[in-house]
Design an enzyme around this catalytic site. Sequence first.
Site, PDB file in Angstrom:
ATOM      1  N   ASN A  56       0.789  -1.233   0.000  1.00  0.00           N
ATOM      2  CA  ASN A  56       0.000   0.000   0.000  1.00  0.00           C
ATOM      3  C   ASN A  56       0.823   1.286   0.000  1.00  0.00           C
ATOM      4  O   ASN A  56       0.342   2.323  -0.428  1.00  0.00           O
ATOM      5  CB  ASN A  56      -1.035   0.006   1.127  1.00  0.00           C
ATOM      6  CG  ASN A  56      -0.425  -0.009   2.499  1.00  0.00           C
ATOM      7  OD1 ASN A  56       0.752  -0.319   2.657  1.00  0.00           O
ATOM      8  ND2 ASN A  56      -1.211   0.323   3.501  1.00  0.00           N
ATOM      9  N   GLU A 115       5.099  -3.988  11.735  1.00  0.00           N
ATOM     10  CA  GLU A 115       3.819  -3.280  11.789  1.00  0.00           C
ATOM     11  C   GLU A 115       2.855  -4.095  10.945  1.00  0.00           C
ATOM     12  O   GLU A 115       3.033  -4.236   9.740  1.00  0.00           O
ATOM     13  CB  GLU A 115       3.989  -1.858  11.271  1.00  0.00           C
ATOM     14  CG  GLU A 115       2.821  -0.975  11.663  1.00  0.00           C
ATOM     15  CD  GLU A 115       1.805  -0.886  10.561  1.00  0.00           C
ATOM     16  OE1 GLU A 115       0.752  -1.571  10.684  1.00  0.00           O
ATOM     17  OE2 GLU A 115       2.048  -0.171   9.590  1.00  0.00           O
ATOM     18  N   CYS A 141      -3.302   0.664   6.957  1.00  0.00           N
ATOM     19  CA  CYS A 141      -3.350   0.020   8.270  1.00  0.00           C
ATOM     20  C   CYS A 141      -3.990   0.965   9.282  1.00  0.00           C
ATOM     21  O   CYS A 141      -4.598   0.527  10.250  1.00  0.00           O
ATOM     22  CB  CYS A 141      -1.962  -0.409   8.702  1.00  0.00           C
ATOM     23  SG  CYS A 141      -0.788   0.932   8.639  1.00  0.00           S
TER      24      CYS A 141
END
Length: 478
Positions: free
Chosen positions: A158, A253, A287
Site C-alpha cells: 500500500n 507493523e 493500516c
Amino acid sequence: DEEVFKYYSEGKWMKSSSGKSVAIINPTTRKTQYKVQACTQEEVNKVMGNAKRAQKEWAKTPLWKRAELLHKAAAILKEHKDPIAECLVKEIAKPAKDAISEVVRSGDLVSYCAEEGVRILGEGKFLTADSFPGHERNKYCLVSKIPLGVVLAIPPFNYPVNLAVSKIAPALIAGNSLVLKPPTQGAVACLHMVHCFHLAGFPKGLIGCITGKGSAIGDFLTMHPGVNCISFTGGDTGIAISKKAGMIPLQMELGGKDACIVLEDADLDQVAPNIVKGGFSYSGQRCTAVKVVLVMDCIADALVEKMKASIAKLTVGPPEDDCDITPVVTESSANYIEELVVDARKKGATFCQEYRREGNLIWPLLLDNVRPDMRIAWEEPFGPVLPVIRINSVEEGIHHCNASNFGLQGCVFTKDIDKAILISDAMETGTVQINSAPARGPDHFPFQGLRDSGIGSQGITNSINMMTKVKSTVINLP
Ligand code: G3H
C-alpha cells in the site's frame, strides 16, 4: 523479447539466472502490467554477501557524508516523482494525486532522516563510575551508537515507496547496509526508487534489491544468517517471520482495526467527513484506516445520515482519473472483502448503500447496526467497507477496542478534553488521536502497535535508534 525489470545487486541491474519472472497484475485492467525477475536463493546469498562487505566501509564513512548522499537521493526521488507515481497508479491503483504525494513525502522523509541522524548519532554519553556506590572516579565510560550490520526491509503493497524509504533511510544514516524485498504489487515503483539511490552514488553493494515471490524466497531471506535486523510492514506474514527469525532486532507493523469512538457532544458536521476520509482514503487500504465506528446510540442516526451524505460525494473509478475509490489491489482481496460483506448481510447488518462490485472495484459501503457476532466487527477488510457499532456507554466502546487482536491506533471525537484524555489512557493502542482519524504521519512521530499490530516503534527517530546498538568504551584510570 518482453521486458522484465532487472533486480539490483552490487550496484548493477541484473537478470536472474532463474530465467523466470513474476507478473504484476494491474488491479484496474486485471491484465499483466509489468514483470520482475524471480531471483534465486543463490542471488540472495550474493546480495547478502555484498551487503555485509560494503557495510564495513560504510560504517567508517563520516556521518555528514552519509547524510549528503541521502539528501542527494531525496532530491532525485522528488525529481522522479512522475514516473514513480505512474507505477503506483498501474501496480496498486493508487489515485494519481496520492501517488505523487507518496513520492514527495518519501523524499521529505529521507531528508529529515539524514538531518535527524546527523543530530542524534553525532552525540553520545559520558559516565563516571563514582555515582555508583563503592566506586571512585577512576572509570570513565564513553557511550556511542554503532550500526547493526545488514538490515532487511520488507515494505507492503500500500506504500511500496514510502514504507520502503522509512526503513532504508534510517538504516543507511546509522551506518547499516540494506537489502530490500519489495512487495509484488509495487515492485516496479520500488525498483525505480532504488534507481534514485543508485543515481545518488551510494557505494556498490551497500543497497541490494531482490525481487521474487515471497513463497519462493521469503523464508530464505528472513531466516538468512547474514541478516542483522528486519523491518517489516504488512499482514499476518509478520507473525510468521517473528517466529522464525533469529536473535535479531525486529520492527514489525502488521495492520490494525482502528476504532473510532464518537461521544454525544461531538460536532457531527466535522466528525462525519473526517471519519469518511479516514475510512475510505485509498479505498480503506491503510493500516491506519478507521475500521470500526463506535458511536453513542443517541447520536448514531444523525452521524450515519451525515456520513452517508459524505460517502455520496466520493468518486468511484480508475486511479488515472484520481477517483477517491479505486479497485482494490487483487482479486483475492476483493473476494475477502465480499466474504465479510456477505457475512454481515446474513447476520442482519443495515446496508446504507447497495453493495456493488465490478472486478476489483468495490463501491464504498457503510454498514450500520453491526454486532459483535459479525466478522466485520473484528476483521480488517482492507477495503472500502466501514462498520458502525452503536454503543450505550463509553466503556462499551473502550471494551470493543481493547478486545481486538489489533492495537495500532484509535481515535475519539468529543469536545470534552478531560474525557478524551481519560479515554486515550484507557484505549490499549499504540496511538490515540483526539478529534481526528488515525494516521501515521507526520513521519517523525512515533508509530507503533500493541498485540498483533506489531513490535517496536517506528517514526524517523525511533527507527534510527532501533537500527543501532549501544557501544561502551571504558577508560580505567590508575
Ligand atoms: O498502511 C499503513 C501505513 O503506515 C499508514 O500510513 O496513516 O500515512 O496512511 P498513513
